[in-house]
Design a protein around this motif. Structure first.
Motif, PDB file in Angstrom:
ATOM      1  N   LEU A  96       6.980  10.403   4.510  1.00  0.00           N
ATOM      2  CA  LEU A  96       7.097  10.347   3.058  1.00  0.00           C
ATOM      3  C   LEU A  96       8.566  10.380   2.650  1.00  0.00           C
ATOM      4  O   LEU A  96       9.003   9.566   1.828  1.00  0.00           O
ATOM      5  CB  LEU A  96       6.349  11.501   2.392  1.00  0.00           C
ATOM      6  N   ARG A 111       2.476   7.089  -6.620  1.00  0.00           N
ATOM      7  CA  ARG A 111       1.633   8.249  -6.934  1.00  0.00           C
ATOM      8  C   ARG A 111       2.413   9.540  -6.765  1.00  0.00           C
ATOM      9  O   ARG A 111       2.306  10.467  -7.580  1.00  0.00           O
ATOM     10  CB  ARG A 111       0.381   8.261  -6.056  1.00  0.00           C
ATOM     11  N   VAL A 143      -1.018  12.237  -0.249  1.00  0.00           N
ATOM     12  CA  VAL A 143      -1.130  10.795   0.008  1.00  0.00           C
ATOM     13  C   VAL A 143      -1.368  10.495   1.486  1.00  0.00           C
ATOM     14  O   VAL A 143      -1.163   9.375   1.945  1.00  0.00           O
ATOM     15  CB  VAL A 143       0.105  10.026  -0.524  1.00  0.00           C
ATOM     16  N   ASN A 144      -1.781  11.518   2.234  1.00  0.00           N
ATOM     17  CA  ASN A 144      -2.108  11.373   3.659  1.00  0.00           C
ATOM     18  C   ASN A 144      -0.964  10.781   4.484  1.00  0.00           C
ATOM     19  O   ASN A 144      -1.165   9.858   5.273  1.00  0.00           O
ATOM     20  CB  ASN A 144      -3.388  10.545   3.844  1.00  0.00           C
ATOM     21  N   ARG A 146       0.836  -1.200   0.000  1.00  0.00           N
ATOM     22  CA  ARG A 146       0.000   0.000   0.000  1.00  0.00           C
ATOM     23  C   ARG A 146       0.876   1.256   0.000  1.00  0.00           C
ATOM     24  O   ARG A 146       0.632   2.198  -0.757  1.00  0.00           O
ATOM     25  CB  ARG A 146      -0.923  -0.007   1.211  1.00  0.00           C
ATOM     26  N   ASP A 147       1.925   1.255   0.830  1.00  0.00           N
ATOM     27  CA  ASP A 147       2.851   2.397   0.870  1.00  0.00           C
ATOM     28  C   ASP A 147       3.568   2.582  -0.465  1.00  0.00           C
ATOM     29  O   ASP A 147       3.740   3.711  -0.931  1.00  0.00           O
ATOM     30  CB  ASP A 147       3.876   2.227   1.991  1.00  0.00           C
ATOM     31  N   LEU A 190       1.342   4.320  -2.873  1.00  0.00           N
ATOM     32  CA  LEU A 190       1.260   5.752  -2.574  1.00  0.00           C
ATOM     33  C   LEU A 190       2.537   6.469  -3.014  1.00  0.00           C
ATOM     34  O   LEU A 190       2.486   7.578  -3.554  1.00  0.00           O
ATOM     35  CB  LEU A 190       1.019   5.967  -1.082  1.00  0.00           C
TER      36      LEU A 190
END
Length: 149
Positions: free
Chosen positions: A48, A19, A41-42, A12-13, A16
């Motif tokens: 990040l 993206r 990406v919250n 999932r990370d 993101l």
């Protein structure tokens, strides 16, 4: 998410992070910063940055500047824009920072690159010139190209 496996969370990370990388590739000329990218990406900016560096080997800012320099190289090869115009066209706000980063990545200042690019690659298609002249970081240089100590 509670009960989610570590590998599922990692996937999932990574999605993101991809993206974020795609956004940098698309919007390199826009005013981007790590905080804005992280919000998209919250994630927190620190998380990040750590995750991006772990996945891609460089920080989001370094990746952004490399994309900007690559685009600047293409514009400078065309020869119809000044170094200052190119600097602002690729999204840099400071000519000094642009020139410093360009020199670090390419090995020569943008004005020298612009002057010499016209002589080196006349008639070479831009897609080939982009590959041949891509900035290479030290960690990306082939082992055979590194000096033996």
């Amino acid at each position: 998410m509670p009960g989610e496996s570590v590998s599922a969370q990692r996937l999932r990370d990574l999605a993101l992070l991809r993206r974020v990388k795609d956004r940098i590739d698309r919007e390199y000329a826009q005013p981007l910063n790590v905080e804005a990218l992280a919000r998209g990406v919250n994630m927190s900016a620190g998380h990040l940055s750590r995750q991006f560096k772990s996945a891609y080997g460089e920080s989001p800012y370094t990746y952004l500047m490399t994309r900007r320099i690559e685009r600047a190289m293409a514009l400078l090869r065309r020869g119809d824009m000044s170094v200052t115009e190119v600097c602002f066209e690729v999204g840099c706000a400071s000519l000094g920072t642009f020139s410093t980063r360009f020199t670090e990545l390419v090995g020569v200042p943008p004005s020298v690159y612009r002057r010499d690019a016209a002589e080196v690659a006349p008639g070479i298609p831009s897609c080939v010139a982009k590959q041949v002249t891509r900035p290479i970081r030290n960690r990306e240089a082939p082992v055979s190209a590194l000096p033996l100590a």
